[in-house]
Write an enzyme that holds these catalytic residues in place. Structure first.
Site, PDB file in Angstrom:
ATOM      1  N   ASP A  10       0.881  -1.170   0.000  1.00 41.71           N
ATOM      2  CA  ASP A  10       0.000   0.000   0.000  1.00 41.71           C
ATOM      3  C   ASP A  10       0.916   1.217   0.000  1.00 41.71           C
ATOM      4  OD1 ASP A  10      -2.315   1.602   0.203  1.00 41.71           O
ATOM      5  OD2 ASP A  10      -2.092   1.700   2.381  1.00 41.71           O
ATOM      6  N   GLU A  70      -1.196  -1.386  -4.923  1.00 37.16           N
ATOM      7  CA  GLU A  70      -2.425  -0.638  -5.171  1.00 37.16           C
ATOM      8  C   GLU A  70      -2.147   0.498  -6.152  1.00 37.16           C
ATOM      9  OE1 GLU A  70      -5.932   0.235  -2.318  1.00 37.16           O
ATOM     10  OE2 GLU A  70      -4.525   1.898  -2.096  1.00 37.16           O
ATOM     11  N   ASP A 143      -2.602   1.007   6.993  1.00 34.06           N
ATOM     12  CA  ASP A 143      -1.743   0.812   5.818  1.00 34.06           C
ATOM     13  C   ASP A 143      -1.302  -0.650   5.694  1.00 34.06           C
ATOM     14  OD1 ASP A 143      -1.169   3.877   5.188  1.00 34.06           O
ATOM     15  OD2 ASP A 143      -0.935   3.541   7.339  1.00 34.06           O
TER      16      ASP A 143
END
Length: 181
Positions: A10, A70, A143
Protein backbone atom coordinates in the site's frame (compact mmCIF):
# COMPACT_ATOMS: atom_id res chain seq x y z
CA UNK A 1 1.54 -28.21 -3.76
CA UNK A 2 3.89 -25.37 -2.81
CA UNK A 3 2.78 -22.08 -1.32
CA UNK A 4 2.74 -19.07 -3.62
CA UNK A 5 4.08 -16.02 -1.75
CA UNK A 6 2.70 -12.54 -2.42
CA UNK A 7 4.01 -9.22 -1.15
CA UNK A 8 1.19 -6.68 -0.95
CA UNK A 9 2.15 -2.99 -0.92
CA UNK A 10 0.00 0.00 0.00
CA UNK A 11 2.09 2.94 -1.27
CA UNK A 12 2.73 5.95 0.93
CA UNK A 13 5.55 8.36 1.64
CA UNK A 14 5.11 8.75 5.41
CA UNK A 15 3.94 5.16 5.84
CA UNK A 16 4.16 2.42 3.22
CA UNK A 17 2.18 -0.64 4.26
CA UNK A 18 3.38 -4.14 3.42
CA UNK A 19 1.96 -7.60 3.94
CA UNK A 20 3.35 -10.98 2.97
CA UNK A 21 0.80 -13.74 2.38
CA UNK A 22 1.25 -17.37 1.36
CA UNK A 23 -1.45 -18.90 -0.83
CA UNK A 24 -1.76 -22.66 -1.10
CA UNK A 25 -4.84 -23.80 -2.96
CA UNK A 26 -7.64 -21.80 -1.39
CA UNK A 27 -5.80 -21.36 1.93
CA UNK A 28 -4.27 -18.04 2.90
CA UNK A 29 -1.61 -17.58 5.58
CA UNK A 30 -0.12 -14.35 6.86
CA UNK A 31 3.68 -14.44 6.98
CA UNK A 32 4.29 -10.88 8.18
CA UNK A 33 2.99 -7.34 7.86
CA UNK A 34 3.88 -3.84 8.95
CA UNK A 35 4.91 -0.42 7.70
CA UNK A 36 7.99 1.31 6.43
CA UNK A 37 7.87 4.77 7.97
CA UNK A 38 9.69 7.96 7.08
CA UNK A 39 9.65 11.31 8.87
CA UNK A 40 8.27 14.51 7.35
CA UNK A 41 11.39 16.49 8.35
CA UNK A 42 13.62 14.17 6.33
CA UNK A 43 14.42 15.33 2.78
CA UNK A 44 12.29 13.59 0.15
CA UNK A 45 15.21 11.84 -1.63
CA UNK A 46 16.31 10.29 1.68
CA UNK A 47 12.74 9.18 2.43
CA UNK A 48 12.51 7.51 -0.97
CA UNK A 49 15.89 5.87 -0.43
CA UNK A 50 14.70 4.49 2.93
CA UNK A 51 11.60 3.02 1.30
CA UNK A 52 13.69 1.48 -1.48
CA UNK A 53 16.24 -0.08 0.87
CA UNK A 54 13.72 -1.43 3.38
CA UNK A 55 11.40 -2.81 0.70
CA UNK A 56 14.35 -4.43 -1.10
CA UNK A 57 15.38 -6.03 2.20
CA UNK A 58 11.83 -7.38 2.68
CA UNK A 59 11.85 -8.87 -0.82
CA UNK A 60 15.21 -10.52 -0.24
CA UNK A 61 14.20 -11.82 3.19
CA UNK A 62 10.80 -13.26 2.22
CA UNK A 63 11.31 -14.18 -1.47
CA UNK A 64 7.82 -13.44 -2.78
CA UNK A 65 6.84 -14.57 -6.26
CA UNK A 66 5.00 -11.32 -6.98
CA UNK A 67 4.46 -7.83 -5.63
CA UNK A 68 0.83 -6.71 -5.69
CA UNK A 69 0.56 -2.92 -5.52
CA UNK A 70 -2.43 -0.64 -5.17
CA UNK A 71 -2.96 1.75 -8.05
CA UNK A 72 -3.23 5.37 -6.99
CA UNK A 73 -6.53 7.16 -6.95
CA UNK A 74 -6.73 10.76 -5.75
CA UNK A 75 -9.35 13.32 -6.53
CA UNK A 76 -8.37 16.16 -4.21
CA UNK A 77 -4.82 16.79 -3.01
CA UNK A 78 -2.44 16.74 -5.98
CA UNK A 79 0.62 17.39 -3.78
CA UNK A 80 -0.12 14.22 -1.82
CA UNK A 81 -0.73 12.35 -5.06
CA UNK A 82 2.69 13.34 -6.39
CA UNK A 83 4.63 12.28 -3.29
CA UNK A 84 2.68 9.03 -2.91
CA UNK A 85 3.26 8.44 -6.62
CA UNK A 86 6.98 8.82 -6.05
CA UNK A 87 6.86 6.26 -3.22
CA UNK A 88 4.86 3.93 -5.48
CA UNK A 89 7.49 4.36 -8.20
CA UNK A 90 10.24 3.45 -5.76
CA UNK A 91 8.27 0.33 -4.73
CA UNK A 92 7.94 -0.69 -8.38
CA UNK A 93 11.66 -0.06 -8.92
CA UNK A 94 12.50 -2.20 -5.90
CA UNK A 95 10.44 -5.06 -7.37
CA UNK A 96 12.00 -4.62 -10.81
CA UNK A 97 15.52 -4.58 -9.38
CA UNK A 98 14.79 -7.93 -7.72
CA UNK A 99 13.23 -9.36 -10.94
CA UNK A 100 9.91 -9.63 -9.13
CA UNK A 101 6.64 -9.87 -11.05
CA UNK A 102 4.22 -6.98 -10.43
CA UNK A 103 0.43 -6.93 -10.27
CA UNK A 104 -1.66 -3.78 -9.81
CA UNK A 105 -5.17 -3.37 -8.39
CA UNK A 106 -7.48 -0.41 -7.93
CA UNK A 107 -8.87 0.34 -4.47
CA UNK A 108 -12.31 -0.77 -5.68
CA UNK A 109 -10.94 -4.11 -6.93
CA UNK A 110 -9.31 -4.70 -3.54
CA UNK A 111 -12.49 -3.88 -1.62
CA UNK A 112 -14.55 -6.08 -3.92
CA UNK A 113 -12.14 -9.03 -3.68
CA UNK A 114 -11.80 -8.88 0.11
CA UNK A 115 -15.27 -7.85 1.29
CA UNK A 116 -17.49 -8.46 -1.73
CA UNK A 117 -18.47 -4.78 -1.63
CA UNK A 118 -16.62 -2.15 -3.68
CA UNK A 119 -17.40 0.66 -1.25
CA UNK A 120 -16.32 -1.09 1.96
CA UNK A 121 -14.80 1.09 4.69
CA UNK A 122 -11.48 0.58 6.51
CA UNK A 123 -13.11 -1.27 9.41
CA UNK A 124 -14.84 -3.74 7.10
CA UNK A 125 -11.59 -4.40 5.26
CA UNK A 126 -9.69 -4.97 8.51
CA UNK A 127 -12.37 -7.37 9.77
CA UNK A 128 -12.32 -9.42 6.56
CA UNK A 129 -8.51 -9.48 6.42
CA UNK A 130 -8.50 -10.75 10.02
CA UNK A 131 -11.08 -13.41 9.15
CA UNK A 132 -9.51 -14.53 5.85
CA UNK A 133 -6.02 -14.82 7.35
CA UNK A 134 -7.15 -16.29 10.69
CA UNK A 135 -5.49 -13.50 12.66
CA UNK A 136 -6.16 -13.11 16.39
CA UNK A 137 -6.27 -9.30 16.24
CA UNK A 138 -7.20 -6.74 13.62
CA UNK A 139 -4.14 -5.90 11.52
CA UNK A 140 -2.97 -2.38 12.33
CA UNK A 141 -2.21 0.24 11.22
CA UNK A 142 -4.62 0.70 8.31
CA UNK A 143 -1.74 0.81 5.82
CA UNK A 144 -0.59 -2.69 6.81
CA UNK A 145 -4.18 -4.01 6.71
CA UNK A 146 -4.58 -2.49 3.24
CA UNK A 147 -1.33 -4.14 2.08
CA UNK A 148 -2.58 -7.52 3.34
CA UNK A 149 -5.86 -6.89 1.51
CA UNK A 150 -3.93 -6.18 -1.70
CA UNK A 151 -2.00 -9.44 -1.30
CA UNK A 152 -5.28 -11.31 -0.67
CA UNK A 153 -6.75 -9.71 -3.80
CA UNK A 154 -3.92 -11.08 -5.88
CA UNK A 155 -4.26 -14.46 -4.19
CA UNK A 156 -7.93 -14.55 -5.18
CA UNK A 157 -7.42 -13.04 -8.62
CA UNK A 158 -4.44 -14.92 -9.96
CA UNK A 159 -4.79 -18.72 -9.52
CA UNK A 160 -4.28 -19.29 -13.26
CA UNK A 161 -1.07 -17.24 -13.19
CA UNK A 162 0.26 -19.34 -10.31
CA UNK A 163 -0.45 -22.55 -12.22
CA UNK A 164 1.29 -21.17 -15.32
CA UNK A 165 4.36 -20.20 -13.27
CA UNK A 166 4.53 -23.65 -11.65
CA UNK A 167 4.14 -25.36 -15.03
CA UNK A 168 6.94 -23.21 -16.49
CA UNK A 169 9.16 -24.13 -13.51
CA UNK A 170 8.39 -27.85 -13.97
CA UNK A 171 8.96 -28.00 -17.71
CA UNK A 172 12.00 -25.72 -18.04
CA UNK A 173 13.85 -26.14 -14.76
CA UNK A 174 13.84 -22.35 -14.59
CA UNK A 175 12.37 -20.80 -11.46
CA UNK A 176 10.13 -18.15 -13.01
CA UNK A 177 8.96 -17.11 -9.55
CA UNK A 178 12.47 -15.94 -8.65
CA UNK A 179 13.97 -15.77 -12.19
CA UNK A 180 16.80 -18.22 -11.31
CA UNK A 181 17.89 -21.72 -12.29
Amino acid sequence: MNAFRILGVDPGIARLGYGVVDVEGSSLRCVTYGCIETHAQTPLPVRLQTIFRELTDLIQRHSPAVMAVEELFFNRNTTTAFTVGQARGVALLSAAEQSLAIAEYTPMQVKQAVTGYGRADKQQIQQMVKLLLGLVDLPKPDDAADALAIAITHGHSAPIERLEVREANRTTGWNWERRTR
